[in-house]
Structures are given as structure tokens and as C-alpha cells.
Design a protein around this motif. Sequence first.
Motif, PDB file in Angstrom:
ATOM      1  N   UNK A 180       0.835  -1.214   0.000  1.00 63.73           N
ATOM      2  CA  UNK A 180       0.000   0.000   0.000  1.00 63.73           C
ATOM      3  C   UNK A 180       0.864   1.257   0.000  1.00 63.73           C
ATOM      4  N   UNK A 181       0.562   2.168  -0.894  1.00 65.27           N
ATOM      5  CA  UNK A 181       1.293   3.430  -0.997  1.00 65.27           C
ATOM      6  C   UNK A 181       0.320   4.579  -0.774  1.00 65.27           C
ATOM      7  N   UNK A 182       0.732   5.534   0.033  1.00 71.71           N
ATOM      8  CA  UNK A 182      -0.076   6.723   0.266  1.00 71.71           C
ATOM      9  C   UNK A 182       0.508   7.923  -0.460  1.00 71.71           C
ATOM     10  N   UNK A 183      -0.337   8.904  -0.721  1.00 73.64           N
ATOM     11  CA  UNK A 183       0.078  10.107  -1.430  1.00 73.64           C
ATOM     12  C   UNK A 183      -0.569  11.311  -0.762  1.00 73.64           C
ATOM     13  N   UNK A 184       0.206  12.352  -0.484  1.00 73.97           N
ATOM     14  CA  UNK A 184      -0.307  13.591   0.091  1.00 73.97           C
ATOM     15  C   UNK A 184      -0.135  14.687  -0.945  1.00 73.97           C
ATOM     16  N   UNK A 185      -1.263  15.265  -1.396  1.00 72.20           N
ATOM     17  CA  UNK A 185      -1.238  16.226  -2.501  1.00 72.20           C
ATOM     18  C   UNK A 185      -2.651  16.767  -2.666  1.00 72.20           C
ATOM     19  N   UNK A 258       4.549   3.160   2.304  1.00 71.12           N
ATOM     20  CA  UNK A 258       5.317   4.224   1.668  1.00 71.12           C
ATOM     21  C   UNK A 258       4.360   5.390   1.462  1.00 71.12           C
ATOM     22  N   UNK A 259       4.831   6.617   1.718  1.00 69.56           N
ATOM     23  CA  UNK A 259       4.017   7.813   1.483  1.00 69.56           C
ATOM     24  C   UNK A 259       4.838   8.787   0.653  1.00 69.56           C
ATOM     25  N   UNK A 260       4.281   9.231  -0.471  1.00 72.69           N
ATOM     26  CA  UNK A 260       4.970  10.171  -1.343  1.00 72.69           C
ATOM     27  C   UNK A 260       4.367  11.564  -1.178  1.00 72.69           C
ATOM     28  N   UNK A 261       5.251  12.572  -1.038  1.00 71.49           N
ATOM     29  CA  UNK A 261       4.821  13.953  -0.803  1.00 71.49           C
ATOM     30  C   UNK A 261       5.586  14.860  -1.771  1.00 71.49           C
ATOM     31  N   UNK A 262       4.893  15.397  -2.759  1.00 68.95           N
ATOM     32  CA  UNK A 262       5.528  16.290  -3.745  1.00 68.95           C
ATOM     33  C   UNK A 262       5.260  17.742  -3.387  1.00 68.95           C
ATOM     34  N   UNK A 263       5.487  18.085  -2.127  1.00 70.96           N
ATOM     35  CA  UNK A 263       5.208  19.423  -1.601  1.00 70.96           C
ATOM     36  C   UNK A 263       6.452  19.958  -0.924  1.00 70.96           C
ATOM     37  N   UNK A 264       6.543  21.281  -0.854  1.00 69.26           N
ATOM     38  CA  UNK A 264       7.715  21.932  -0.267  1.00 69.26           C
ATOM     39  C   UNK A 264       7.274  23.083   0.634  1.00 69.26           C
ATOM     40  N   UNK A 265       7.899  23.185   1.794  1.00 65.46           N
ATOM     41  CA  UNK A 265       7.642  24.283   2.710  1.00 65.46           C
ATOM     42  C   UNK A 265       8.799  24.458   3.659  1.00 65.46           C
ATOM     43  N   UNK A 284       7.944   4.614   5.245  1.00 63.44           N
ATOM     44  CA  UNK A 284       8.990   5.377   4.572  1.00 63.44           C
ATOM     45  C   UNK A 284       8.339   6.544   3.833  1.00 63.44           C
ATOM     46  N   UNK A 285       8.794   7.753   4.114  1.00 60.87           N
ATOM     47  CA  UNK A 285       8.275   8.953   3.463  1.00 60.87           C
ATOM     48  C   UNK A 285       9.250   9.383   2.373  1.00 60.87           C
ATOM     49  N   UNK A 286       8.718   9.652   1.174  1.00 65.67           N
ATOM     50  CA  UNK A 286       9.499  10.094   0.026  1.00 65.67           C
ATOM     51  C   UNK A 286       9.043  11.501  -0.325  1.00 65.67           C
ATOM     52  N   UNK A 287       9.973  12.447  -0.504  1.00 65.41           N
ATOM     53  CA  UNK A 287       9.569  13.836  -0.739  1.00 65.41           C
ATOM     54  C   UNK A 287      10.457  14.518  -1.762  1.00 65.41           C
ATOM     55  N   UNK A 288       9.880  15.491  -2.460  1.00 65.45           N
ATOM     56  CA  UNK A 288      10.581  16.249  -3.498  1.00 65.45           C
ATOM     57  C   UNK A 288      11.424  17.364  -2.888  1.00 65.45           C
ATOM     58  N   UNK A 289      12.536  17.700  -3.572  1.00 66.56           N
ATOM     59  CA  UNK A 289      13.383  18.799  -3.102  1.00 66.56           C
ATOM     60  C   UNK A 289      12.889  20.153  -3.596  1.00 66.56           C
ATOM     61  N   UNK A 358       7.001  10.360  -7.152  1.00 67.84           N
ATOM     62  CA  UNK A 358       6.199   9.130  -7.156  1.00 67.84           C
ATOM     63  C   UNK A 358       6.879   7.969  -7.862  1.00 67.84           C
ATOM     64  N   UNK A 359       7.762   8.254  -8.823  1.00 67.98           N
ATOM     65  CA  UNK A 359       8.485   7.175  -9.497  1.00 67.98           C
ATOM     66  C   UNK A 359       9.438   6.481  -8.524  1.00 67.98           C
ATOM     67  N   UNK A 360      10.096   7.274  -7.674  1.00 66.64           N
ATOM     68  CA  UNK A 360      10.962   6.686  -6.656  1.00 66.64           C
ATOM     69  C   UNK A 360      10.131   5.941  -5.618  1.00 66.64           C
ATOM     70  N   UNK A 361       8.984   6.498  -5.240  1.00 69.44           N
ATOM     71  CA  UNK A 361       8.115   5.833  -4.258  1.00 69.44           C
ATOM     72  C   UNK A 361       7.663   4.470  -4.757  1.00 69.44           C
TER      73      UNK A 361
END
Length: 406
Positions: A180-185, A258-265, A284-289, A358-361
Motif C-alpha cells: 500500500x502506498x499513500x500520497x499527500x497532494x 510508503x508515502x509520497x509527498x511532492x510538496x515543499x515548505x 517510509x516517506x518520500x519527498x521532493x526537493x 512518485x516514481x521513486x516511491x
Amino acid sequence: MPRISPLFALFAALAAPLAAQVGLPGVQLPRVGGVLGQVGELVDDTLDRTDRIARDLARDRLRMIDRLVRRHGDAIALDARGEPARWGEVLLMDAGEDALARAGAAGFVLLETVELADLGMRVSRLRVPAALELGEAERVLERLLPSVTIAPDNLHFQSGDAGPVPLALAAAAGGAGRTPVGMIDGAPGRSVTVAATRGFADGAPYPSNHGSAVASLLASQHAGPIRVADVYGTDSAGGNALAIARGLGWLVGQGSKVVTISLVGPRNLVLERAIAGARKRGVVVVAAVGNDGPAAPPAYPASYDGVVAVTAVDGKRRALIEAGRALHLDYAAPGADIHGLNAKGKRIVLRGTSFATPLVAARLARAIERGGDWRRVLDSEAEDLGKKGADPVYGRGLLCGSCTGR
């Protein structure tokens, strides 16, 4: 194959005419000092241009924040650090009744207390007294409650451009996996099938182009259940730290590994604690730079401890010039010259570190299914780019290098 440095390529280009002339009668050979001088001038010009772009990206970020506050002054304010946050609200972590009573006596109003049991934390939202600016309110509470963790409800921004160019709709590439993969967006449109979507902002779930594109890329490489926490909806102050923490708590409770987050703050103590809570549960959380360039402040949540930080390359495997930075960098993946679906199901051009994440996630979820050390699996798959070994431009290497999206 090792990547050729720009300086070497530049020198080779200038030296090629010289090599071609060696031994030819009657041909005047250029002075070596002159060739090296040209190399130096071109390198200096390239470096100056790169620095200018970095500075421009950093200035653009500040202008964006200024416009946002001006346009939504009733919903967004600047905190004590000058970072955007939800207007008129502060957050307290694990505050007891006595602390809340003392804050109430000082004019702060308790709006709600949110129990995030799956993350092992409790957050109280307080309304700031009308006479205080947000930054002033933080300082008042810090003096009043020195033993309580206090944070503004900082905003986070999507880190990619879901371009407006529609193309013919293509079939999904398909993926594999059951993790199961989660996504926050933002929420995806109906064209992207997910197991569940839940809203954590006003008007959510509400389909967005960015959320649809990220979800379509994730689904193209991962066939297991995908759950989406929409932290934007139609809320002017969407993407705030508490919404992300709530969404993360829900995804952890639903079994996401796994949770993917393509957000920045900016760094936020509430979100930092939430991610630490998820990691304790084995998530495991995966996030964009982000895309604010290397001169911008470090990106969060990518910079939190244990988060897998992801940057992006284009179709020629060049690092995106607008890619931001984090306090650490793990992997790169395609984030330009790829396609995804928008909220209406149209195939669109994408660019940004959002779309590499998301590709890495998906790769990470597949590695978890194999058992053992997922990091070892990903490192074995990663293609080394740039300097040999891990480096600050490509991290530990490129994953999903042949992925082109949907």
C-alpha cells in the motif's frame, strides 16, 4: 558510463580545432594560453549564468510568497521567520489543560484538539487574539509557555508544473506490487483509479491537475493500492502543516508502507514530529526537493531525518536547473520530458521534482516487497551519474531512468 564534466566538454570543444591542425603545413597553431583563456572566459560565463538563474529562482520564490499574502490576506500571513502560514492560528503540541488555560487567559481561543493516535501526538489549534500579528503571537506564547512546543501552521506548495499542453491519451504503462502506498497532494481526477481519497482541507477532496499528474505517474509504476490525502481542496490556506499531519496519520492508519509527498515548505515542528511518528511505525516517506533552485532555503519535508529526498533529471539525464536542495539527497528520477494525466484525463507535459518523487516511491514499494534492506535494493538499481558515488546533484543515482510517464 561516467558523466563527462561540463569543464572537460568545454575544453574538448575548444581543443578539437587545435588537434585537427597539428602537423598541417602552413597552418598557424593557436597559442595554448589563448585557448585556455577562452576556456576560462566560457566557464566563467557559464558559472555566472548559473548563479544568476539560481538568484532569479530564489527571488521568484519571495515574490510568489508576497503575492500570495497580498491576494489572500484574510487566510494567509507571515510567521515570525517570514514564512507563509495560516492566518490567525498557532499550533501547540501535547499541551496540557493548564497550558491551554494560561493561553486562554492571554486571549487565545482553543479551536480544536486533534488526536493523531497513529503518529503518537496531539495538536491543539488556537485562534490568535485580534490585536496580535502571527509572529507576535508566536513570541507571546513562547514566553508564556516555555515548556510547550509552539508552531505556526506553515503552508507547503506543490513542486512541479502540470503543463497545459494536451496530447493524445495513452494507455498506462502498468506496474507491479501489492504494497500500500499513500500520497499527500491534491486529489486526482476520475481518470486515475485509486483505492481511496480523503479530504483534509476546505472543499476537499477536489480534483487538481498536480494531484492527478502525481497519482497517474504513481499508478503507472505501481499496481498496489494507492490512497490519497487531499490537503488542498479549495482552501486558500491549503497545504498547511496540520492538514499534512492529519493526512499522514490517516494514511499510516490505513496501512500505507510508503508515502509520497511532492510538496515543499519551511521546517515546521508539528510536521517534523508527525513524520518521526510515521517512521516509528515503519513507514517510509518520500519527498521532493522542490523547484526553487539551489539558492533557496532547504526544502521540507525532504530535509527531515529519514525522509527519502528526490531530485529530477530531464530526458537527457541532466539535472533540472531549477531543482531545489535539501539537507541530504537520496535519488534522482525523471521529472521532465515525461507525461501524466490532468484532472480531466488529458495527457499533459510535466516538469518538476514533484513528478520524479512518485516514481521513486513506486520503486521503493517494490523493493520493500522483496524483503530485506530496501536501501540496498534501490542502490543496486540506481544508475550512477555525475561524480562517482553519491553526490549532491544526483544523490545515490538515477532510478526509473527509462520511465516516461503515461
